[in-house]
Design a protein around this motif. Sequence first.
Motif, short mmCIF file in Angstrom:
data_model
loop_
_atom_site.label_atom_id
_atom_site.label_comp_id
_atom_site.label_asym_id
_atom_site.label_seq_id
_atom_site.Cartn_x
_atom_site.Cartn_y
_atom_site.Cartn_z
N UNK A 130 0.84 -1.20 0.00
CA UNK A 130 0.00 0.00 0.00
C UNK A 130 0.87 1.24 0.00
N UNK A 131 0.40 2.26 -0.68
CA UNK A 131 1.12 3.53 -0.70
C UNK A 131 1.01 4.19 0.67
N UNK A 132 1.93 5.13 0.99
CA UNK A 132 1.81 5.84 2.28
C UNK A 132 0.46 6.54 2.46
N UNK A 133 -0.05 7.14 1.38
CA UNK A 133 -1.36 7.81 1.49
C UNK A 133 -2.48 6.81 1.78
N UNK A 134 -2.42 5.65 1.13
CA UNK A 134 -3.45 4.64 1.37
C UNK A 134 -3.38 4.13 2.81
N UNK A 135 -2.17 3.92 3.33
CA UNK A 135 -2.02 3.48 4.72
C UNK A 135 -2.53 4.56 5.67
N UNK A 136 -2.19 5.82 5.36
CA UNK A 136 -2.66 6.92 6.21
C UNK A 136 -4.16 7.02 6.23
N UNK A 137 -4.79 6.86 5.07
CA UNK A 137 -6.25 6.92 4.99
C UNK A 137 -6.87 5.77 5.79
N UNK A 138 -6.26 4.58 5.72
CA UNK A 138 -6.75 3.44 6.48
C UNK A 138 -6.61 3.69 7.98
N UNK A 139 -5.47 4.23 8.40
CA UNK A 139 -5.27 4.52 9.82
C UNK A 139 -6.26 5.58 10.31
N UNK A 140 -6.49 6.61 9.50
CA UNK A 140 -7.44 7.66 9.88
C UNK A 140 -8.84 7.08 10.03
N UNK A 141 -9.25 6.25 9.08
CA UNK A 141 -10.58 5.64 9.15
C UNK A 141 -10.70 4.74 10.38
N UNK A 142 -9.63 3.98 10.68
CA UNK A 142 -9.64 3.11 11.86
C UNK A 142 -9.70 3.94 13.14
N UNK A 143 -9.00 5.08 13.14
CA UNK A 143 -9.04 5.97 14.30
C UNK A 143 -10.45 6.50 14.53
N UNK A 144 -11.10 6.94 13.46
CA UNK A 144 -12.46 7.47 13.58
C UNK A 144 -13.45 6.39 14.04
N UNK A 145 -13.28 5.17 13.50
CA UNK A 145 -14.14 4.07 13.94
C UNK A 145 -13.94 3.79 15.43
N UNK A 146 -12.68 3.79 15.87
CA UNK A 146 -12.38 3.51 17.28
C UNK A 146 -12.99 4.55 18.20
N UNK A 147 -12.80 5.83 17.87
CA UNK A 147 -13.34 6.89 18.72
C UNK A 147 -14.87 6.87 18.75
N UNK A 148 -15.50 6.60 17.61
CA UNK A 148 -16.97 6.60 17.57
C UNK A 148 -17.53 5.38 18.30
N UNK A 149 -16.86 4.24 18.19
CA UNK A 149 -17.29 3.07 18.95
C UNK A 149 -17.13 3.31 20.45
N UNK A 150 -16.06 4.01 20.84
CA UNK A 150 -15.90 4.41 22.24
C UNK A 150 -17.08 5.25 22.70
N UNK A 151 -17.48 6.23 21.86
CA UNK A 151 -18.61 7.09 22.21
C UNK A 151 -19.88 6.26 22.39
N UNK A 152 -20.10 5.31 21.47
CA UNK A 152 -21.30 4.48 21.54
C UNK A 152 -21.32 3.63 22.81
#
Length: 311
Positions: free
Chosen positions: A1-23
């Motif tokens: 994966x390109x660095x941008x693709x990895x970064x986008x994946x990490x950002x999406x995973x971060x958002x999922x983690x924080x929102x699941x925490x909120x839930x």
Amino acid sequence: MSPNARGALFMSASMASFTLNDAMLKTLSDEMSMFQAVFLRGIGSTVLLIALAAAMGLLRLRLSPRDRVMVAVRTVAEIGAAYFFITALFHMPLANANAIMQALPLAVTLAGAVFLREPVGWRRLSAILVGFVGVMLIVRPGAEGFSIYSVYALAAVLSVTVRDLSSRMVSAETPSMTVAIAASVGVLVFAGLGCLGETWQPVSTAGWAALLAASTFIVGGYLFSILTMRVGDIAFIAPFRYTSLLWALLLGLVVFGDWPDPLTLAGAAIVVATGIFTFHRERKLARVQVVVPHAGPPSAPASVDNPGDSL
């Protein structure tokens, strides 16, 4: 994966983690107070963060005097953000609270221009104004569905804006994990003091499971947000933070049976669109900046742990 693709994946995973925490925290609103929930979650998340930082060799307690001040300011702002956002979360639909928080990048851009003299052109200023119109569609002051907790969510946006501005002023010598641990400990102590004036409620088995999940998810959010800032082009990666709204809509519907009304959805769409436009303009301007050869890299902020999320 390109660095941008990895970064986008990490950002999406971060958002999922924080929102699941909120839930997970919101599921506890009928069982215990906000202070008790945040305190119990804070014990688990702080222990996990310290263990993770020690394992990664990122636990550093000796800071410069200036960094100590900036970390202290950031921690106070984190406490305010946690109090206001989680209080709002306990009393309003998950997607609505999350939609208001999507104004954060716009607020940070505006505050950076006002307080840090960062250049912001008329196009981005126009996008910020349109974005805040979207926020007003979500909040709708004076409307029947308006409550004080909408104001709490807006106060959380202001608190996280202060947190992110102070993050930019922490030197690169201070590891992000150290800053994250300081914030976690600060929120833990604040919640513990809040518990002193309340009657402690017994925790059910399901409640303990939700607390364990929340502690794990918020640590995942911290970790993925740190990984996000270490790979790829941030102007490309940053718009993926808006995936948190998709998670909030899905979890709100499946877990709580909530779905925002059309005006709220329209306001959220406006906020997201203007935020993405702002990131696009920043990326375009970055491409045309003159690079001074052999000047060395600029000092980067130590902690850009995803804004508005580490709550």
